[in-house]
Design a protein around this motif. Structure first.
Motif, PDB file in Angstrom:
ATOM      1  N   PRO A   8       1.676   0.257   7.276  1.00 57.69           N
ATOM      2  CA  PRO A   8       1.628   0.089   5.819  1.00 57.69           C
ATOM      3  C   PRO A   8       0.246   0.358   5.265  1.00 57.69           C
ATOM      4  O   PRO A   8      -0.759   0.277   5.984  1.00 57.69           O
ATOM      5  N   SER A   9       0.206   0.672   3.983  1.00 60.52           N
ATOM      6  CA  SER A   9      -1.069   0.952   3.335  1.00 60.52           C
ATOM      7  C   SER A   9      -1.995  -0.260   3.422  1.00 60.52           C
ATOM      8  O   SER A   9      -1.583  -1.380   3.103  1.00 60.52           O
ATOM      9  N   ARG A  12      -2.305  -2.263   0.075  1.00 62.08           N
ATOM     10  CA  ARG A  12      -1.062  -2.664  -0.593  1.00 62.08           C
ATOM     11  C   ARG A  12      -1.218  -3.870  -1.506  1.00 62.08           C
ATOM     12  O   ARG A  12      -0.418  -4.038  -2.429  1.00 62.08           O
ATOM     13  N   HIS A  54       9.552   1.695   2.535  1.00 61.34           N
ATOM     14  CA  HIS A  54       8.148   1.799   2.950  1.00 61.34           C
ATOM     15  C   HIS A  54       7.234   1.990   1.738  1.00 61.34           C
ATOM     16  O   HIS A  54       6.171   1.356   1.653  1.00 61.34           O
ATOM     17  N   TYR A  55       7.651   2.856   0.816  1.00 62.16           N
ATOM     18  CA  TYR A  55       6.818   3.075  -0.366  1.00 62.16           C
ATOM     19  C   TYR A  55       6.668   1.786  -1.169  1.00 62.16           C
ATOM     20  O   TYR A  55       5.563   1.451  -1.632  1.00 62.16           O
ATOM     21  N   ASP A  58       4.295  -0.478   0.596  1.00 64.28           N
ATOM     22  CA  ASP A  58       2.942   0.086   0.493  1.00 64.28           C
ATOM     23  C   ASP A  58       2.308  -0.180  -0.865  1.00 64.28           C
ATOM     24  O   ASP A  58       1.072  -0.211  -0.980  1.00 64.28           O
TER      25      ASP A  58
END
Length: 333
Positions: A8-9, A12, A54-55, A58
């Motif tokens: 993950p980012s 986030r 996922h987006y 993130d």
């Protein structure tokens, strides 16, 4: 080709997401939550389900909203969420707030619907298996059952909270049933954490019925679903009915809704949004966040790009008195 492990980012929680407290609790929820009613079940390629989930994570969306019969077909949104847990989300489970519900039709026979103890308990057991989870963060009674004694439904929530759910919630309960439920649960030290209802510029029943005020007074957070009125407030219908739209297909939004008068209202709302530097959808989402009693707004999506578009609403979530008055007048015509 071997799929790379999901990472993950690292930004986030520093990418613009706002977190709001759920009533009188220790729980903070993102201003926008990802709803998995449509587009996350068997009718969608899992690669797109994964891309959207996922987006969302993130971008700081930690709240994933499901129910036993979300799909289509029934149960398949939860099954796909279970695949996500197995493939990518498991290491981040403690960063997530996962919701499911039971109350609508799920399986044949007399025990697969409504609000009995048997149905709610069995349904949650099935949901946990599908989602590959030991517990959910919140379990909702998805609707009020006028035939089952309310005490039975609520006591099932009390008992479920002891091992399979950290919190309990209610969805779409009429005012007096909600009043009774808030009191019953609080007296048993299992306060209702969240109340869900349909709420948008055109559907203001939570305000007019008093359930939004009751939720706040009872210490419950409020989660709004259908914020874009099944797509009516997306801007897609400003010039008529697109052939590939939900309305053209007759799915949950009927052609009869788009009268000449409704089209005028939509265009007038769109003018206000343009003056604010927003799309109609962005303004409609921001309008819900104007009320601090609203803990989170559930957004659906069919692509990661749609989630990205929705999140832009956070860039301008304040309204002038004049803007609110104009929106109010258009919402009630």
């Amino acid at each position: 080709m071997i799929e790379s492990p999901y990472q993950p980012s690292p930004d986030r929680y520093d990418d613009g997401m706002v977190y709001r407290r759920a009533g009188r609790s220790g729980v903070l929820l993102p201003a926008f939550s990802l709803g998995m009613w449509h587009n996350f079940g068997s009718g969608q390629a899992f690669s797109n389900v994964q891309r959207m989930a996922h987006y969302a994570f993130d971008r700081g969306i930690t709240h994933f909203d499901l129910a036993n019969n979300y799909g289509p077909a029934y149960g398949t949104a939860e099954e796909n969420f279970g695949r996500l847990m197995e493939r990518s989300f498991r290491p981040y489970r403690d960063e997530m707030f996962i919701a499911t519900k039971a109350g609508y039709d799920m399986w044949p026979g007399p025990y697969g619907n409504w609000g009995s103890r048997k149905y709610l308990t069995a349904s949650l057991d099935q949901s946990l298996r599908r989602m590959k989870l030991d517990y959910v963060d919140i379990f909702y009674s998805h609707r009020h059952d006028p035939e089952t004694p309310l005490e039975e439904t609520l006591q099932a929530l009390v008992d479920i909270r002891r091992g399979k759910a950290l919190y309990v919630g209610l969805s779409r309960y009429p005012l007096e049933a909600a009043r009774f439920a808030f009191r019953y649960l609080a007296e048993r030290d299992v306060p209702c954490l969240l109340f869900q209802d349909r709420y948008n510029i055109f559907s203001r029943q939570p305000e007019t019925s008093g359930v939004l005020s009751l939720s706040a007074a009872s210490g419950s957070g409020f989660v709004a679903f259908s914020p874009l009125a099944q797509g009516l407030l997306t801007g897609r219908y400003l010039d008529g009915i697109p052939q590939d739209s939900r309305m053209a297909a007759g799915r949950s939004l009927q052609r009869e809704v788009l009268t000449d008068a409704m089209l005028e209202r939509l265009r007038a709302l769109n003018d206000i949004a343009r003056q604010r530097g927003q799309t109609l959808a962005e303004m409609a989402l921001a309008w819900l966040l104007r009320d601090k009693r609203v803990t989170s707004v559930i957004v659906g999506a069919s692509s990661a790009a749609q989630i990205e578009d929705n999140l832009r609403a956070l860039e301008n979530a304040s309204f002038s008195d004049d803007e609110l008055a104009r929106i109010d007048a258009l919402s009630r015509e």
